[in-house]
Design an enzyme around this catalytic site. Structure first.
Site, PDB file in Angstrom:
ATOM      1  N   GLY A   1       2.625  23.947  30.289  1.00 34.14           N
ATOM      2  CA  GLY A   1       1.472  23.224  29.494  1.00 34.14           C
ATOM      3  C   GLY A   1       0.596  24.456  28.973  1.00 34.14           C
ATOM      4  N   TYR A   2      -0.213  23.954  28.163  1.00 35.73           N
ATOM      5  CA  TYR A   2      -1.082  24.858  27.372  1.00 35.73           C
ATOM      6  C   TYR A   2      -2.471  24.405  27.738  1.00 35.73           C
ATOM      7  CZ  TYR A   2       3.250  26.614  25.099  1.00 35.73           C
ATOM      8  OH  TYR A   2       4.326  27.043  25.173  1.00 35.73           O
ATOM      9  N   LEU A   3      -3.113  25.462  28.118  1.00 37.04           N
ATOM     10  CA  LEU A   3      -4.718  25.320  28.141  1.00 37.04           C
ATOM     11  C   LEU A   3      -5.425  25.667  26.672  1.00 37.04           C
ATOM     12  CD1 LEU A   3      -4.981  27.493  31.581  1.00 37.04           C
ATOM     13  CD2 LEU A   3      -5.494  25.164  31.386  1.00 37.04           C
TER      14      LEU A   3
ATOM     15  N   GLU B   1      -3.673  20.496  28.146  1.00 39.97           N
ATOM     16  CA  GLU B   1      -3.445  19.891  26.972  1.00 39.97           C
ATOM     17  C   GLU B   1      -2.513  18.696  27.075  1.00 39.97           C
ATOM     18  OE1 GLU B   1      -3.076  22.444  23.419  1.00 39.97           O
ATOM     19  OE2 GLU B   1      -5.112  23.395  23.784  1.00 39.97           O
TER      20      GLU B   1
ATOM     21  N   ASN C   1       7.147  26.361  21.448  1.00 37.47           N
ATOM     22  CA  ASN C   1       6.600  25.440  22.650  1.00 37.47           C
ATOM     23  C   ASN C   1       5.404  24.641  22.327  1.00 37.47           C
ATOM     24  OD1 ASN C   1       9.213  25.202  24.837  1.00 37.47           O
ATOM     25  ND2 ASN C   1       8.867  27.257  24.231  1.00 37.47           N
TER      26      ASN C   1
END
Length: 155
Positions: free
Chosen positions: A28-30, A82, A144
């Site tokens: 996942g992405y912060l 996110e 990604n």
């Protein structure tokens, strides 16, 4: 550190027979802004925190910093990410002096298979296997971070 990488679509599943390893990945992405993506990844039983900068004009080179972190911390950080956690299996295939990392995506990105190869220079030659398809290195839709917000199934 500068990462030099090229991306390709994959034509079929024949790459799987040549894989010397495979691992499930959740990431996942912060932060998924193009200037700096901050990624949390669980690969197998290990956790990682990665920061990537913006790509150059060719899309092949960009700054990358990665640090292994305890998997328990990675699981906690995934909860802060996110929307759109990426779910995939990564297959690694040796071809000549290089290793292709082939990602088969699931969930909202199911149907997408992308191969990446890291190089020492943008001009470095490499052996292209028969299952390698169209190059998408400079197409940000295949990053990604983009896929986490704009899943492949909705294109």
């Amino acid at each position: 550190m500068i990462e030099i990488e090229r991306k390709f679509l994959v034509k079929d599943n024949s790459f799987k027979a040549a894989a010397f390893t495979q691992n499930h990945i959740a990431q996942g992405y912060l932060s998924s802004v193009p200037e700096r993506t901050v990624r949390v990844r669980i690969k197998g039983d290990k956790g990682y925190l990665t920061i990537k900068g913006v790509s150059n004009d060719t899309g092949m080179s960009r700054f990358e910093w990665e640090k292994e972190i305890p998997v328990t911390e990675a699981k906690e950080l995934l909860l802060l990410c996110e929307k759109g956690v990426i779910d995939k299996t990564r297959f690694e295939i040796q071809r000549g002096n290089h290793v292709f990392e082939v990602d088969e995506f699931y969930g909202e990105n199911e149907g997408l298979i992308v191969a990446e190869i890291e190089l020492e220079s943008e001009m470095e030659p490499f052996e292209k296997p028969a299952w390698l398809g169209v190059e998408v290195t400079n197409d940000t839709r295949y990053y990604n971070a983009y896929l986490s917000n704009n899943p492949y199934k909705k294109w």
